[in-house]
Design a protein around this motif. Structure first.
Motif, PDB file in Angstrom:
ATOM      1  N   HIS A 258       1.744   2.815   0.400  1.00  0.00           N
ATOM      2  CA  HIS A 258       2.257   1.538   0.906  1.00  0.00           C
ATOM      3  C   HIS A 258       3.437   1.058   0.083  1.00  0.00           C
ATOM      4  O   HIS A 258       3.692   1.533  -1.024  1.00  0.00           O
ATOM      5  CB  HIS A 258       1.165   0.474   0.895  1.00  0.00           C
ATOM      6  N   ILE A 259       4.168   0.115   0.658  1.00  0.00           N
ATOM      7  CA  ILE A 259       5.136  -0.702  -0.081  1.00  0.00           C
ATOM      8  C   ILE A 259       4.865  -2.155   0.257  1.00  0.00           C
ATOM      9  O   ILE A 259       4.216  -2.465   1.272  1.00  0.00           O
ATOM     10  CB  ILE A 259       6.601  -0.354   0.293  1.00  0.00           C
ATOM     11  N   ASN A 260       5.368  -3.050  -0.581  1.00  0.00           N
ATOM     12  CA  ASN A 260       5.300  -4.477  -0.262  1.00  0.00           C
ATOM     13  C   ASN A 260       6.598  -4.888   0.398  1.00  0.00           C
ATOM     14  O   ASN A 260       7.688  -4.652  -0.131  1.00  0.00           O
ATOM     15  CB  ASN A 260       5.054  -5.303  -1.529  1.00  0.00           C
ATOM     16  N   TYR A 261       6.473  -5.479   1.567  1.00  0.00           N
ATOM     17  CA  TYR A 261       7.650  -5.930   2.313  1.00  0.00           C
ATOM     18  C   TYR A 261       7.519  -7.426   2.563  1.00  0.00           C
ATOM     19  O   TYR A 261       6.691  -7.865   3.361  1.00  0.00           O
ATOM     20  CB  TYR A 261       7.777  -5.176   3.639  1.00  0.00           C
ATOM     21  N   ASP A 265       1.814  -5.974   2.601  1.00  0.00           N
ATOM     22  CA  ASP A 265       1.731  -4.557   2.282  1.00  0.00           C
ATOM     23  C   ASP A 265       1.683  -3.757   3.582  1.00  0.00           C
ATOM     24  O   ASP A 265       0.794  -3.963   4.423  1.00  0.00           O
ATOM     25  CB  ASP A 265       0.498  -4.256   1.434  1.00  0.00           C
ATOM     26  N   LEU A 279       8.491   3.542   5.465  1.00  0.00           N
ATOM     27  CA  LEU A 279       8.417   2.777   4.210  1.00  0.00           C
ATOM     28  C   LEU A 279       9.732   2.838   3.446  1.00  0.00           C
ATOM     29  O   LEU A 279      10.164   1.838   2.854  1.00  0.00           O
ATOM     30  CB  LEU A 279       7.271   3.308   3.350  1.00  0.00           C
ATOM     31  N   ASN A 283      11.936  -0.373   2.512  1.00  0.00           N
ATOM     32  CA  ASN A 283      12.270  -0.594   1.102  1.00  0.00           C
ATOM     33  C   ASN A 283      13.761  -0.873   0.929  1.00  0.00           C
ATOM     34  O   ASN A 283      14.161  -1.689   0.090  1.00  0.00           O
ATOM     35  CB  ASN A 283      11.870   0.636   0.287  1.00  0.00           C
ATOM     36  N   GLU A 328       6.028   8.841  -4.901  1.00  0.00           N
ATOM     37  CA  GLU A 328       6.326   7.645  -5.705  1.00  0.00           C
ATOM     38  C   GLU A 328       7.821   7.524  -5.980  1.00  0.00           C
ATOM     39  O   GLU A 328       8.362   6.404  -6.047  1.00  0.00           O
ATOM     40  CB  GLU A 328       5.541   7.692  -7.027  1.00  0.00           C
ATOM     41  N   LEU A 331       9.603   6.279  -2.825  1.00  0.00           N
ATOM     42  CA  LEU A 331       9.288   4.889  -2.492  1.00  0.00           C
ATOM     43  C   LEU A 331       9.598   3.916  -3.622  1.00  0.00           C
ATOM     44  O   LEU A 331       9.256   2.732  -3.532  1.00  0.00           O
ATOM     45  CB  LEU A 331       7.803   4.768  -2.119  1.00  0.00           C
ATOM     46  N   SER A 332      10.254   4.360  -4.665  1.00  0.00           N
ATOM     47  CA  SER A 332      10.537   3.464  -5.789  1.00  0.00           C
ATOM     48  C   SER A 332      11.639   2.463  -5.434  1.00  0.00           C
ATOM     49  O   SER A 332      12.530   2.748  -4.631  1.00  0.00           O
ATOM     50  CB  SER A 332      10.961   4.282  -7.017  1.00  0.00           C
ATOM     51  N   ASP A 333      11.562   1.302  -6.029  1.00  0.00           N
ATOM     52  CA  ASP A 333      12.591   0.274  -5.801  1.00  0.00           C
ATOM     53  C   ASP A 333      13.950   0.743  -6.316  1.00  0.00           C
ATOM     54  O   ASP A 333      14.987   0.430  -5.731  1.00  0.00           O
ATOM     55  CB  ASP A 333      12.190  -1.035  -6.494  1.00  0.00           C
TER      56      ASP A 333
END
Length: 540
Positions: A258-261, A265, A279, A283, A328, A331-333
């Motif tokens: 998941h990511i937070n949007y 989540d 995702l 992001n 990971e 999906l990293s910021d």
């Protein structure tokens, strides 16, 4: 009297409303399948039972998009936790790049024939879901599908259309001994003309197989009579399946990603599915200033973020055992910021394979106890590989077409490896509580549909039905994008000025077909299914 009407023609727009309920809900693309799931809920089953029954029923009432040889994925919310089940199959031991090359394919995996077939995962997934979370007897979940297979069901409009497209697509392969039995099963009139809307169809071979699956807890498919028949037919017609390939297979429980949007989540299945593509795009978008929904600037930013996510996804996504890049990292910021910096005022042209729309069914369920399921099941393209086990109605997938024949890519074909997979169930939570399941079927349209539906809901607070009804875009390749004809003309012109190569399509079936169930803090369910498919919301 017998009242006659034109079942094919829809001249005037109709409007759907959000359906609200408390005790349970089933949303999917075929009305009879949705009702089958609701019946299970009303008989004391939970949302997991309802999802399994609906999925089984869809192999009968929507055989154009899924079947008894399909794969599937599921996200299950129960006990305050989200669980993931990967029901995708692997390549047979004998399906090697050398074997595919010997068949005549050297640059691209075939869509038809045995080279496209992976071990089907759906029957195993039905059993695994039930063993862990089901409540009613397993055999009861097969009853609606068996009834429709034996007694007949009226074909729904979109299914009738896809049925004819499937016949047309497979007719050139009719002389292939592996594909010829498909016509005995699905060319119901024997003349290349599909059943019309409202026409009754029976599938007796399917009914026989469903009874075997129900009685054996699906064991026969992998370690019994059905496995024996599948391998015998494979050996007879130049296939690659072995008894060991089937016996060693089981659907696999995995951890969702998941990511937070913007405070929510958004959850997807991990690779080998391409849910992380959605995702990655979200992001990128969450760090951009997004204005009103229906503007050229908003469409442009969404499309450019999607392009970048696809460019990465189609390069890196594979069976996770073979991936050189960690999820990971993708999906990293920090990586999202790098990709975001590439987006300007004009259209980019990243390199990737050409997306196309595929044959998939999506469903979601919820019960009054808080359980919820996001479930997707698919042949892949049209009716799949075109291979049907004679006398059993098992229509095998063509998921092997998701492999690459480029040895430099992580998705390069290898025995017992799972291919890049396009089907993705989605789920939304907020502060650790379930909001609900969502999905948009349609191969490479799926992550694009997920992004649009989530932004419609989270950024513009559209209700579930409006979030699905909203006009859609679809990135195809390079700078080419498709827009639905309901997109405002000023948006079309703005995108063209930015360098996008725009096609406006009247046919909306290529833009995905989705369902949503959201639950509020009082436990009230709000469900929607869109007019691009035949679906309904069945609720009580």
């Amino acid at each position: 009297m017998n009242f006659t009407f034109n079942a094919q023609e829809y001249k005037y727009a109709s409007r759907r409303r959000v359906v609200h309920a408390k005790r349970g809900m089933v949303c999917t693309s075929q009305p009879l399948a949705a009702q089958a799931g609701l019946t299970i809920l009303q008989q004391g089953g939970n949302a997991i039972d309802a999802a399994i029954a609906t999925a089984i029923c869809q192999t009968i009432v929507e055989p154009t998009n899924n079947g008894l040889g399909s794969d599937c994925f599921a996200l299950v919310w129960t006990g305050g936790k989200l669980h993931g089940l990967n029901g995708s199959g692997y390549a047979p031991q004998r399906l090697t790049p050398e074997a595919v090359a010997a068949s005549g394919a050297t640059e691209k995996m075939p869509l038809r024939g045995w080279e496209a077939v992976t071990v089907p995962g759906a029957p195993s997934a039905w059993a695994e879901l039930h063993k862990r979370f089901g409540r009613l007897p397993f055999a009861k979940l097969f009853e609606p599908a068996i009834y429709y297979a034996e007694q007949g069901y009226p074909v729904s409009p979109i299914v009738a259309r896809f049925w004819q497209e499937g016949i047309d697509a497979l007719t050139p392969y009719k002389d292939n001994p592996a594909i010829a039995p498909w016509f005995a099963t699905f060319d119901v009139h024997g003349n290349g003309v599909a059943p019309k809307t409202g026409e009754l169809v029976t599938l007796p071979d399917h009914a026989k197989t469903l009874r075997i699956l129900a009685d054996s807890y699906c064991e026969s498919y992998y370690r019994g009579e059905l496995a024996q028949r599948l391998v015998e037919f494979s050996d007879k017609t130049g296939g690659y399946l072995s008894l060991e390939d089937l016996a060693d297979y089981r659907a696999e429980w995995v951890e969702p990603v998941h990511i937070n949007y913007h405070g929510y989540d958004v959850w997807e299945m991990p690779p080998n599915g391409h849910g992380i593509t959605a995702l990655m795009a979200l992001n990128i978008l969450k760090g951009m200033e997004i204005g009103a929904k229906d503007t050229g600037d908003t469409f442009h930013k969404q499309i450019e973020a999607m392009k970048l996510a696809f460019a990465d996804g189609m390069h890196y996504i594979a069976d996770p055992r073979y991936m050189q890049t960690r999820v990971e990292e993708l999906l990293s910021d920090a990586y999202a910021a790098q990709r975001r910096a590439l987006i300007g005022e004009t259209a980019l042209e990243p390199t990737h394979g050409k997306p196309f729309c595929g044959g998939t069914v999506y469903l979601c369920t919820a019960d009054g106890e808080g359980n919820m399921v996001s479930f997707i099941q698919s042949n892949y393209k049209d009716f799949g590989s075109g291979i049907v086990l004679p006398g059993y109605g098992i229509n095998l997938n063509d998921r092997g077409a998701g492999f690459s024949l480029n040895p430099e890519l992580d998705d390069y074909l290898a025995p017992r490896k799972k291919p890049y997979h396009t089907i993705i169930p989605g789920f939304l939570t907020h502060e650790g509580e379930a909001v609900g399941p969502f999905g948009v079927m349609g191969a490479y349209m799926q992550p694009q549909g997920h992004v649009q539906v989530i932004m419609n809901t989270v950024d513009w607070l559209l209700n579930p039905q409006t979030a699905l009804d909203a006009p859609r875009w679809q990135w195809i390749a390079g700078k080419e994008i498709w827009l639905e004809s309901s997109v405002a003309p000023e948006i079309v012109e703005d995108l063209r000025r930015r360098g996008h190569e725009v096609r406006v399509l009247e046919d909306d079936t290529t833009f995905g077909r989705g369902e949503i169930i959201w639950r509020d803090s009082n436990g009230v369910l709000a469900g929607a299914t869109e007019p691009r498919a035949d679906g309904v919301v069945a609720a009580w």
